[in-house]
Design a protein around this motif. Structure first.
Motif, mmCIF file in Angstrom:
data_model
loop_
_atom_site.group_PDB
_atom_site.id
_atom_site.type_symbol
_atom_site.label_atom_id
_atom_site.label_comp_id
_atom_site.label_asym_id
_atom_site.label_seq_id
_atom_site.Cartn_x
_atom_site.Cartn_y
_atom_site.Cartn_z
ATOM 1 N N GLY A 17 0.910 -1.007 -0.108
ATOM 2 C CA GLY A 17 0.055 -0.025 0.068
ATOM 3 C C GLY A 17 0.804 1.143 0.163
ATOM 4 O O GLY A 17 2.016 1.173 -0.341
ATOM 5 N N GLY A 18 0.289 2.414 0.198
ATOM 6 C CA GLY A 18 0.923 3.751 0.346
ATOM 7 C C GLY A 18 0.963 4.333 -1.206
ATOM 8 O O GLY A 18 0.751 3.624 -2.004
ATOM 9 N N ASN A 19 1.508 5.465 -1.303
ATOM 10 C CA ASN A 19 1.629 5.966 -2.356
ATOM 11 C C ASN A 19 2.814 5.406 -3.235
ATOM 12 O O ASN A 19 3.061 5.441 -4.354
ATOM 13 C CB ASN A 19 1.745 7.679 -2.382
ATOM 14 N N VAL A 20 3.810 5.081 -2.452
ATOM 15 C CA VAL A 20 4.962 4.660 -3.134
ATOM 16 C C VAL A 20 5.368 3.209 -2.311
ATOM 17 O O VAL A 20 6.012 3.114 -1.590
ATOM 18 C CB VAL A 20 6.217 5.545 -2.880
ATOM 19 N N PRO A 21 4.574 2.078 -2.959
ATOM 20 C CA PRO A 21 4.780 0.789 -2.330
ATOM 21 C C PRO A 21 6.200 0.248 -2.137
ATOM 22 O O PRO A 21 6.752 -0.399 -0.994
ATOM 23 C CB PRO A 21 3.928 -0.044 -3.233
ATOM 24 N N ASP A 22 6.972 0.714 -3.006
ATOM 25 C CA ASP A 22 8.368 -0.084 -3.200
ATOM 26 C C ASP A 22 9.159 0.711 -2.206
ATOM 27 O O ASP A 22 9.925 0.103 -1.609
ATOM 28 C CB ASP A 22 9.172 0.437 -4.613
ATOM 29 N N ARG A 23 9.052 2.168 -1.732
ATOM 30 C CA ARG A 23 9.664 2.541 -0.708
ATOM 31 C C ARG A 23 9.292 1.952 0.571
ATOM 32 O O ARG A 23 9.872 1.739 1.655
ATOM 33 C CB ARG A 23 9.333 4.097 -0.666
ATOM 34 N N ARG A 24 8.010 1.850 1.005
ATOM 35 C CA ARG A 24 7.429 1.219 1.993
ATOM 36 C C ARG A 24 8.157 -0.219 2.130
ATOM 37 O O ARG A 24 8.259 -0.512 3.478
ATOM 38 C CB ARG A 24 6.009 0.795 1.856
ATOM 39 N N ALA A 25 8.198 -0.909 1.135
ATOM 40 C CA ALA A 25 8.702 -2.460 1.355
ATOM 41 C C ALA A 25 10.139 -2.255 1.730
ATOM 42 O O ALA A 25 10.669 -3.040 2.521
ATOM 43 C CB ALA A 25 8.365 -3.111 0.114
ATOM 44 N N ASP A 107 6.635 5.199 5.087
ATOM 45 C CA ASP A 107 6.501 5.768 3.645
ATOM 46 C C ASP A 107 7.425 7.030 3.449
ATOM 47 O O ASP A 107 7.502 7.740 2.450
ATOM 48 C CB ASP A 107 5.047 6.382 3.403
ATOM 49 N N SER A 108 8.486 7.310 4.414
ATOM 50 C CA SER A 108 9.285 8.580 4.245
ATOM 51 C C SER A 108 10.562 8.302 3.622
ATOM 52 O O SER A 108 10.997 7.189 3.836
ATOM 53 C CB SER A 108 9.369 8.926 5.632
ATOM 54 N N ALA A 109 10.894 9.324 2.877
ATOM 55 C CA ALA A 109 12.281 9.232 2.140
ATOM 56 C C ALA A 109 13.365 9.413 3.152
ATOM 57 O O ALA A 109 14.421 8.934 2.953
ATOM 58 C CB ALA A 109 12.470 9.868 0.978
ATOM 59 N N ALA A 110 12.953 10.002 4.230
ATOM 60 C CA ALA A 110 13.976 10.059 5.433
ATOM 61 C C ALA A 110 14.290 9.035 6.462
ATOM 62 O O ALA A 110 14.698 9.209 7.242
ATOM 63 C CB ALA A 110 13.745 11.604 6.083
ATOM 64 N N GLY A 180 6.678 15.946 6.628
ATOM 65 C CA GLY A 180 7.741 15.681 6.287
ATOM 66 C C GLY A 180 8.412 15.017 5.122
ATOM 67 O O GLY A 180 8.002 15.525 4.143
ATOM 68 N N GLU A 181 8.826 14.105 5.099
ATOM 69 C CA GLU A 181 9.352 13.593 3.674
ATOM 70 C C GLU A 181 8.382 12.309 3.010
ATOM 71 O O GLU A 181 8.532 11.818 2.038
ATOM 72 C CB GLU A 181 10.794 12.596 3.738
ATOM 73 N N ARG A 182 7.404 12.163 3.782
ATOM 74 C CA ARG A 182 6.180 11.200 3.393
ATOM 75 C C ARG A 182 5.671 11.879 2.134
ATOM 76 O O ARG A 182 5.409 12.980 1.974
ATOM 77 C CB ARG A 182 5.349 10.736 4.374
ATOM 78 N N ASN A 183 4.894 10.989 1.463
ATOM 79 C CA ASN A 183 4.261 11.407 0.312
ATOM 80 C C ASN A 183 2.965 12.133 0.659
ATOM 81 O O ASN A 183 2.223 11.705 1.617
ATOM 82 C CB ASN A 183 3.901 10.263 -0.622
ATOM 83 N N PRO A 184 2.236 12.722 -0.297
ATOM 84 C CA PRO A 184 1.065 13.603 0.051
ATOM 85 C C PRO A 184 -0.050 12.429 0.237
ATOM 86 O O PRO A 184 -0.087 11.565 -0.360
ATOM 87 C CB PRO A 184 0.932 14.608 -1.232
ATOM 88 N N VAL A 222 -13.545 5.194 3.468
ATOM 89 C CA VAL A 222 -12.656 3.998 3.638
ATOM 90 C C VAL A 222 -11.572 4.211 4.740
ATOM 91 O O VAL A 222 -11.552 5.360 4.921
ATOM 92 C CB VAL A 222 -11.991 3.958 2.152
ATOM 93 N N PHE A 223 -11.212 3.211 4.841
ATOM 94 C CA PHE A 223 -9.665 3.277 6.000
ATOM 95 C C PHE A 223 -8.706 3.984 5.441
ATOM 96 O O PHE A 223 -8.065 4.535 5.872
ATOM 97 C CB PHE A 223 -9.560 1.891 6.338
ATOM 98 N N ASP A 224 -8.316 3.530 4.065
ATOM 99 C CA ASP A 224 -7.117 3.957 3.378
ATOM 100 C C ASP A 224 -7.326 3.955 1.844
ATOM 101 O O ASP A 224 -7.880 2.967 1.274
ATOM 102 C CB ASP A 224 -6.066 3.114 3.785
ATOM 103 N N LYS A 225 -7.193 5.154 1.196
ATOM 104 C CA LYS A 225 -7.497 5.138 -0.164
ATOM 105 C C LYS A 225 -6.454 4.438 -1.151
ATOM 106 O O LYS A 225 -6.559 4.084 -2.096
ATOM 107 C CB LYS A 225 -7.528 6.709 -0.788
ATOM 108 N N ALA A 226 -5.486 4.095 -0.431
ATOM 109 C CA ALA A 226 -4.276 3.178 -1.159
ATOM 110 C C ALA A 226 -4.727 1.735 -1.168
ATOM 111 O O ALA A 226 -4.099 0.841 -1.822
ATOM 112 C CB ALA A 226 -2.974 3.632 -0.549
ATOM 113 N N ASP A 227 -5.888 1.263 -0.402
ATOM 114 C CA ASP A 227 -6.120 -0.134 -0.307
ATOM 115 C C ASP A 227 -6.798 -0.497 -1.614
ATOM 116 O O ASP A 227 -7.369 0.068 -2.387
ATOM 117 C CB ASP A 227 -7.185 -0.194 0.816
#
Length: 300
Positions: A17-25, A107-110, A180-184, A222-227
């Motif tokens: 999930g999240g706006n950038v799943p690869d970063r989260r993983a 989800d943060s780049a930092a 912060g560095e997280r996605n919108p 919804v709980f999360d729009k990325a679901d």
């Protein structure tokens, strides 16, 4: 103390999930979380603390409103308005739940230097421990826009007093949170930020008596729009309406006796709402059920 569940971003159900799943993983893997990982905080919750923050900075905002007001000549007492609202709040003060703190972290780049990562901890097996610290924070910004429609109609009823009808409808177009560095994150349409919010009320006054009724409507959320359809069994909640009523009597000009009944029809919160922290606050009237209150106000 606060007991909260959270959709752990590193759980196998939310890792994509999240706006950038690869970063989260990647961030979850860097934290030592090995997939497939099932997080107990989602299934059972954890105990921590929700509190204020003495280090908060003042908010600053830029707001723009464009609207029209119509008072039709053929209907005396009727006033209608439509406004477009657009505002941006810098250093916006917002309450971040445990789940939002975890999203801000992973989800943060930092990562792992994102401040949200310091608000909770994991044990050796990767499970979230008791002792998280949720609360109010200064976000980078909140950008929101919407359309608000308001109608009011006042009618004289001669010996039967007067009647006032009010309708307020807000349609949320955007509710972006920048932190912060997280996605919108666009909150418009998630629990606590329903896209359609309506309040309708009627006030009938005759002599020293007044009768007031109010209905509040929240559209589905919804709980999360990325679901996606595989993220969780229940993706959100249905629309919800609650009705309140009050009757009051004026003793002269200085004293008012008022009897209120909130959640008149004793409606429950929508199914699944209590799995989310914001759901517990948004649908609080449904949690406690029908309540009554008698108040006396007087001026000296």
């Amino acid at each position: 103390p606060s007991f909260q569940g959270a959709a752990d971003p590193c759980d196998f159900r939310f890792i994509d999930g999240g706006n950038v799943p690869d970063r989260r993983a990647a961030n979850c893997a860097a934290a030592g979380i090995v997939q497939p990982f099932q997080s107990a905080v989602y299934d059972f919750g954890r105990q921590g603390v929700s509190s204020g923050n003495p280090d908060l900075e003042n908010e600053t905002a830029d707001a723009y409103t464009y609207g029209i007001v119509w008072r039709p000549g053929f209907a005396e007492g009727l006033v209608m308005s439509v406004d477009y609202l657009d505002y941006s709040i810098k250093d916006a003060i917002s309450f971040l739940s445990l789940g939002e703190l975890m999203e801000a972290c992973y989800d943060s780049a930092a990562f792992p230097d994102e401040p949200a990562c310091d608000r909770f901890s994991r044990d050796a097996s990767g499970q979230v421990e008791n002792g998280f610290r949720s609360g109010y924070e200064n976000l980078d910004a909140i950008e929101a826009s919407g359309v608000q429609t308001v109608a009011s109609y006042s009618l004289g009823l001669e010996q039967y007093g007067s009647l006032r009808l009010d309708l307020n409808y807000y349609r949320s177009l955007e509710g972006v949170v920048l932190s912060g560095e997280r996605n919108p994150i666009d909150r418009a349409g998630v629990i606590g930020f329903s896209k359609d919010q309506v309040t309708a009320s009627a006030l009938w006054s005759v002599g020293d008596w007044s009768l007031h009724g109010q209905a509040r409507y929240l559209s589905s959320a919804v709980f999360d729009k990325a679901d996606d359809e595989f993220t969780r069994d229940v993706r959100g909640v249905s629309s919800w309406t609650v009705v309140n009523a009050a009757v009051s009597y004026h003793f002269g000009e200085d004293t008012l006796l008022q009897f209120n009944v909130n959640n008149l029809f004793d409606v429950d919160p929508p199914y699944g709402a209590l799995a989310n922290f914001l759901g517990s606050t948004t649908y609080y009237a449904g949690i406690i059920g029908r309540t009554a209150r008698l108040t006396v106000r007087t001026h000296f």
